[in-house]
Design a protein around this motif. Structure first.
Motif, mmCIF file in Angstrom:
data_model
loop_
_atom_site.group_PDB
_atom_site.id
_atom_site.type_symbol
_atom_site.label_atom_id
_atom_site.label_comp_id
_atom_site.label_asym_id
_atom_site.label_seq_id
_atom_site.Cartn_x
_atom_site.Cartn_y
_atom_site.Cartn_z
ATOM 1 N N LEU A 161 -14.278 27.595 6.142
ATOM 2 C CA LEU A 161 -13.002 27.182 6.727
ATOM 3 C C LEU A 161 -11.890 27.183 5.681
ATOM 4 C CD1 LEU A 161 -11.536 26.058 9.245
ATOM 5 C CD2 LEU A 161 -12.206 23.764 8.471
ATOM 6 N N ILE A 162 -12.183 26.639 4.509
ATOM 7 C CA ILE A 162 -11.161 26.573 3.457
ATOM 8 C C ILE A 162 -10.860 27.972 2.917
ATOM 9 C CG2 ILE A 162 -10.614 25.619 1.186
ATOM 10 C CD1 ILE A 162 -12.474 23.278 1.869
ATOM 11 N N SER A 163 -11.883 28.796 2.819
ATOM 12 C CA SER A 163 -11.659 30.176 2.362
ATOM 13 C C SER A 163 -10.702 30.901 3.299
ATOM 14 C CB SER A 163 -12.995 30.919 2.280
ATOM 15 O OG SER A 163 -13.868 30.297 1.352
ATOM 16 N N ASP A 164 -10.874 30.702 4.600
ATOM 17 C CA ASP A 164 -9.957 31.318 5.562
ATOM 18 C C ASP A 164 -8.530 30.822 5.360
ATOM 19 O OD1 ASP A 164 -11.814 32.928 6.778
ATOM 20 O OD2 ASP A 164 -12.371 31.452 8.297
ATOM 21 N N ARG A 165 -8.392 29.523 5.091
ATOM 22 C CA ARG A 165 -7.058 28.973 4.850
ATOM 23 C C ARG A 165 -6.430 29.580 3.604
ATOM 24 N NH1 ARG A 165 -5.574 23.789 6.562
ATOM 25 N NH2 ARG A 165 -3.817 24.114 5.129
ATOM 26 N N LEU A 166 -7.227 29.748 2.561
ATOM 27 C CA LEU A 166 -6.709 30.342 1.326
ATOM 28 C C LEU A 166 -6.284 31.795 1.551
ATOM 29 C CD1 LEU A 166 -9.282 28.849 -1.207
ATOM 30 C CD2 LEU A 166 -6.812 28.471 -1.256
ATOM 31 N N LEU A 167 -7.064 32.507 2.342
ATOM 32 C CA LEU A 167 -6.702 33.894 2.633
ATOM 33 C C LEU A 167 -5.434 33.967 3.483
ATOM 34 C CD1 LEU A 167 -10.258 35.362 3.353
ATOM 35 C CD2 LEU A 167 -8.821 35.778 1.347
ATOM 36 N N GLN A 168 -5.275 33.025 4.406
ATOM 37 C CA GLN A 168 -4.055 32.978 5.203
ATOM 38 C C GLN A 168 -2.840 32.700 4.327
ATOM 39 O OE1 GLN A 168 -4.613 30.086 8.318
ATOM 40 N NE2 GLN A 168 -6.428 31.127 9.140
ATOM 41 N N ASP A 169 -2.990 31.750 3.381
ATOM 42 C CA ASP A 169 -1.894 31.453 2.460
ATOM 43 C C ASP A 169 -1.555 32.670 1.604
ATOM 44 O OD1 ASP A 169 -1.799 28.950 3.452
ATOM 45 O OD2 ASP A 169 -2.195 27.899 1.572
ATOM 46 N N TYR A 170 -2.599 33.415 1.209
ATOM 47 C CA TYR A 170 -2.360 34.609 0.403
ATOM 48 C C TYR A 170 -1.584 35.657 1.204
ATOM 49 C CZ TYR A 170 -3.222 38.957 -2.087
ATOM 50 O OH TYR A 170 -3.065 40.162 -2.727
ATOM 51 N N SER A 171 -1.932 35.781 2.471
ATOM 52 C CA SER A 171 -1.239 36.759 3.316
ATOM 53 C C SER A 171 0.240 36.426 3.444
ATOM 54 C CB SER A 171 -1.886 36.805 4.704
ATOM 55 O OG SER A 171 -3.247 37.185 4.608
ATOM 56 N N VAL A 172 0.560 35.116 3.421
ATOM 57 C CA VAL A 172 1.953 34.690 3.563
ATOM 58 C C VAL A 172 2.686 34.757 2.226
ATOM 59 C CG1 VAL A 172 3.462 32.763 4.166
ATOM 60 C CG2 VAL A 172 1.427 33.238 5.545
ATOM 61 N N LYS A 173 2.048 34.234 1.159
ATOM 62 C CA LYS A 173 2.722 34.104 -0.132
ATOM 63 C C LYS A 173 2.531 35.307 -1.046
ATOM 64 C CE LYS A 173 2.017 29.087 -0.076
ATOM 65 N NZ LYS A 173 1.351 27.945 -0.758
ATOM 66 N N GLY A 174 1.461 36.052 -0.857
ATOM 67 C CA GLY A 174 1.198 37.198 -1.710
ATOM 68 C C GLY A 174 0.505 36.855 -3.012
ATOM 69 N N CYS A 175 0.065 35.586 -3.180
ATOM 70 C CA CYS A 175 -0.657 35.176 -4.401
ATOM 71 C C CYS A 175 -1.521 33.970 -4.075
ATOM 72 C CB CYS A 175 0.319 34.853 -5.530
ATOM 73 S SG CYS A 175 1.403 33.460 -5.169
ATOM 74 N N PHE A 176 -2.479 33.706 -4.968
ATOM 75 C CA PHE A 176 -3.367 32.546 -4.809
ATOM 76 C C PHE A 176 -2.848 31.397 -5.668
ATOM 77 C CE2 PHE A 176 -6.370 35.987 -3.753
ATOM 78 C CZ PHE A 176 -6.816 35.520 -2.526
ATOM 79 N N SER A 177 -2.699 30.219 -5.044
ATOM 80 C CA SER A 177 -2.221 29.051 -5.801
ATOM 81 C C SER A 177 -3.300 28.477 -6.710
ATOM 82 C CB SER A 177 -1.738 27.966 -4.825
ATOM 83 O OG SER A 177 -2.765 27.619 -3.912
ATOM 84 N N ASP A 178 -4.568 28.764 -6.419
ATOM 85 C CA ASP A 178 -5.678 28.236 -7.227
ATOM 86 C C ASP A 178 -6.524 29.391 -7.733
ATOM 87 O OD1 ASP A 178 -5.553 25.152 -6.770
ATOM 88 O OD2 ASP A 178 -5.300 26.041 -4.780
#
Length: 733
Positions: A578-595
């Protein structure tokens, strides 16, 4: 039965004087079978009707409860809550039925159903006519006593880790007992200073400190006597010297009067002069008495021979030395000879002209009436006991103490007066009734600290081995469990409770598992402490529970990296996905990983779930690309798509990530790899839904997506051409 008030009266000199509003301690060791586990000491609050019940039950009550009575003791009051349940035994209070609960951090309100003062319940009993206030262990929240709990915890752990043998066991146990007493004494003095400084600022707080001073004073005097009789097990001869030290330490009236006369201009003419001299004699402090008499003799030269004779008698008084090779018989011969000399001085009238010296000589000669006549200087019956034994029975045996104590108690108490709680406890100790001592202390004292640590020490002395409770663990474990349960209510002392539970072999593990889940995880630092405790003890279920709670908290606060870390520690594949999906969604929006650093260093933990594996490998792809290792990055990117571990919704992003590498001068993707990418692109377009195809037909396709598809097809075509040419060139050469 008022222990606090009684001991405060006796200790007016060193302790703040007692007042009428001090707590009155009442209670009972009530209940049978399993109900005894939930019998707690009860005390009345100051200036209110509501009783205060010290309990370690931490459940939040929410259902209707009912208390039923049997005579004067009410039992069976059961409260169920969201996190467990608890039972209370409230003696002396007709509680009746209650229907509402309200919990705070340290108290609970029970709302009654019966409010009419004039009516009775259908069963004929009077119902509770006021709101019942039930408190948790208030001493845990005292500003000073937690220091006592912390200090004593270290001593407790030393005792548990020590290895005893026949030669060192007794000396080591005595040393540990004295360490406990020194801690009590240190915080007793600190509380006394705090009471004095707080009196002008907050009289209510000062009174609370005074209450605790009185209770700690009682604890110290009881512990000291138990140390002499049970731990050190002093025998005839040496027993007397230990009892003298006991009285000198805890009866300070003579010292206070001595300070007054020494502060005066002419000490020998002071009103208290002879009281101090006689008081020193009654406590066996003959050297100090001789010094005062020498001052008096210097002012009366005509009576110098009389004072010189008294000084000689005091100097010759024999004392039994435990470390010497002197036997009891030899000491008794010396003692008899010395007392015969005192009696000879009385017969010859050596002190007939001075009533004060005559009285002192009678005391030295063992005249029991002379000792009893100075009850005003003795202040307590046990001081009278020690003074009589000193001059009448200096080689008393421990087994004979109780019969002498009863005589002194009867002589000291006025007719019609009742025994107080402290008196009963000391009598039980002198009777060698250890279990009665522990029982009465549990009833009277306001916390479990004293009985838990004293019982543990006595158990190490092998004095409680034959006493097991019929509903489970032995007495030592039962009391330690109760004490540790109270500590778990505190936001910092709960860590001490863990060690106490560890040393309860039968039920400690069960208690710890139940309580550790109720520790409020207010910060990640605290959660890590709790987690480390659970991991050290292989508490797998608790570890998973804590990690899931913290992961959920981090998820709610949108701290996805922290949430992922906790879910990995919990080995929760569903939540990690579930969290991995959220991180991938954030990446799709922001274009980078925060962590990015956290994800790229998951190691073998990424195998917890397919989605987490993809996330970790995808971050590895970005790392290789950033290091310009394009060939490795291209191979990894292609494997992520062909292995089908990437979510279909993310394939377009992966295909777009291949574009920059296709624009390089050198060929990164081979023709075979390019065909694989083109096949993946066709799979992406083939997965369109019917509604998407309808939108495409009417021209509703997103322009960005159309552009992306066009760029990808163009890039793949160009890269394929370059790869074929390069591969053909290599084959031709």
């Amino acid at each position: 039965m008022h222990l606090v008030r009684a001991h405060a009266r006796r200790q007016r000199v060193t302790c703040a004087s007692s007042r009428s509003s001090l707590f009155q301690l009442i209670g009972g060791w009530a209940g049978k079978g399993a109900e005894s586990k939930y019998a707690f000491p009860l005390r009345w609050t100051r200036d209110r009707e509501a009783p205060v019940l010290n309990t370690s039950v931490g459940a939040r009550a929410r259902t209707v409860g009912r208390m039923r009575g049997e005579g004067r003791h009410w039992v069976g009051g059961r409260v169920k809550g969201r996190e467990g349940c608890g039972e209370w035994n409230i003696p002396g209070v007709d509680v009746g039925e209650f229907v509402g609960f309200e919990w705070g951090p340290t108290q609970m309100l029970l709302y009654p159903t019966w409010h009419d003062h004039t009516k009775h319940a259908p069963d004929g009993s009077r119902r509770m006519q006021f709101i019942q206030v039930v408190y948790n262990d208030k001493d845990v929240y005292s500003p000073i006593l937690p220091k006592l709990f912390n200090e004593s915890h270290g001593i407790f752990m030393t005792l548990q880790k020590s290895e005893h043998n026949c030669t060192t066991q007794k000396a080591e146990l005595v040393s540990i007992s004295r360490n406990y007493r020194s801690v009590i004494r240190a915080y007793l003095e600190e509380l006394h200073r705090s009471a004095g400084s707080a009196y002008s600022v907050d009289p209510e707080l000062s009174m609370q400190f005074e209450d605790q001073v009185s209770i700690l004073s009682a604890m110290e005097i009881i512990w000291n006597l138990c140390e002499i009789l049970y731990i050190e097990a002093a025998q005839a001869g040496s027993l007397m010297s230990h009892l003298l030290d006991w009285i000198r330490l805890h009866i300070c009236q003579v010292d206070a009067m001595s300070d007054q006369i020494m502060a005066s201009e002419n000490p020998v003419e002071h009103l208290y002069y002879w009281n101090v001299v006689t008081g020193y004699v009654l406590q066996g402090r003959l050297d100090e008495a001789r010094q005062l008499l020498a001052k008096k003799a210097a002012t009366e030269p005509a009576k110098s021979s009389m004072y010189r004779c008294m000084d000689e008698l005091m100097r010759k008084m024999p004392f039994f030395s435990h470390g010497s090779y002197q036997t009891i018989t030899e000491f008794e011969l010396k003692w008899r000879y010395w007392q015969e000399e005192c009696e000879r001085c009385l017969k010859e009238g050596t002190f007939a002209s001075n009533d004060k010296l005559l009285l002192i000589c009678k005391i030295l000669a063992g005249d029991e009436n002379a000792v009893s006549d100075k009850k005003d200087l003795l202040s307590t019956w046990y001081h009278l006991l020690v003074s009589k034994l000193l001059y009448c029975h200096p080689t008393v045996k421990p087994t004979d103490l109780y019969q002498y104590a009863e005589i002194c108690l009867n002589n000291f108490m006025s007719s019609g007066s009742r025994l107080e709680a402290l008196d009963r406890i000391l009598l039980a100790a002198l009777e060698f009734n250890i279990h009665q001592v522990l029982k009465d202390c549990s009833i009277v004292l306001n916390n479990w600290w004293f009985v838990a640590h004293l019982t543990d020490l006595l158990d190490h002395c092998k004095l409680l081995q034959s006493h097991n409770l019929h509903f489970g663990s032995n007495l030592r474990e039962f009391l330690i469990l109760e004490y540790a349960s109270g500590l778990f209510n505190h936001n910092s002392l709960w860590q001490l409770a863990v060690d106490y539970f560890d040393h309860c072999p039968q039920f400690g593990r069960i208690y710890l598992e139940l309580y550790i889940e109720r520790v409020p995880l207010t910060t990640e630092r605290k959660a890590l402490k709790v987690l480390r405790i659970c991991e050290q003890r292989q508490m797998t279920e608790q570890v998973r529970s804590i990690c899931k709670i913290m992961a959920m908290k981090a998820m709610r606060n949108n701290r996805l990296g922290s949430a992922l870390s906790w879910s990995v520690r919990a080995k929760d594949s569903f939540f990690a996905t579930l969290i991995s999906d959220r991180l991938l969604q954030d990446y799709s929006v922001k274009g980078c990983f925060s962590d990015f650093d956290l994800i790229s260093n998951l190691g073998s933990s990424m195998l917890l779930s397919d989605r987490l594996t993809f996330l970790g490998k995808y971050c590895e792809f970005h790392k290789l690309y950033g290091e310009m290792q394009f060939t490795k990055a291209a191979n990894l990117l292609l494997s992520l798509m062909t292995a089908r571990i990437a979510p279909r919704s993310f394939w377009m992003t992966l295909l777009l990530d291949a574009l920059p590498m296709m624009e390089q001068k050198e060929v990164i993707f081979s023709s075979e790899q390019t065909y694989a990418l083109m096949h993946c692109l066709e799979d992406v377009t083939a997965d369109e839904t019917e509604s998407e195809r309808e939108m495409r037909a009417v021209g509703g396709e997103d322009e960005v997506e159309t552009t992306q598809l066009g760029l990808l097809r163009l890039a793949f075509t160009r890269n394929l051409a370059k790869a074929i040419v390069q591969e053909g060139t290599h084959q031709g050469s």
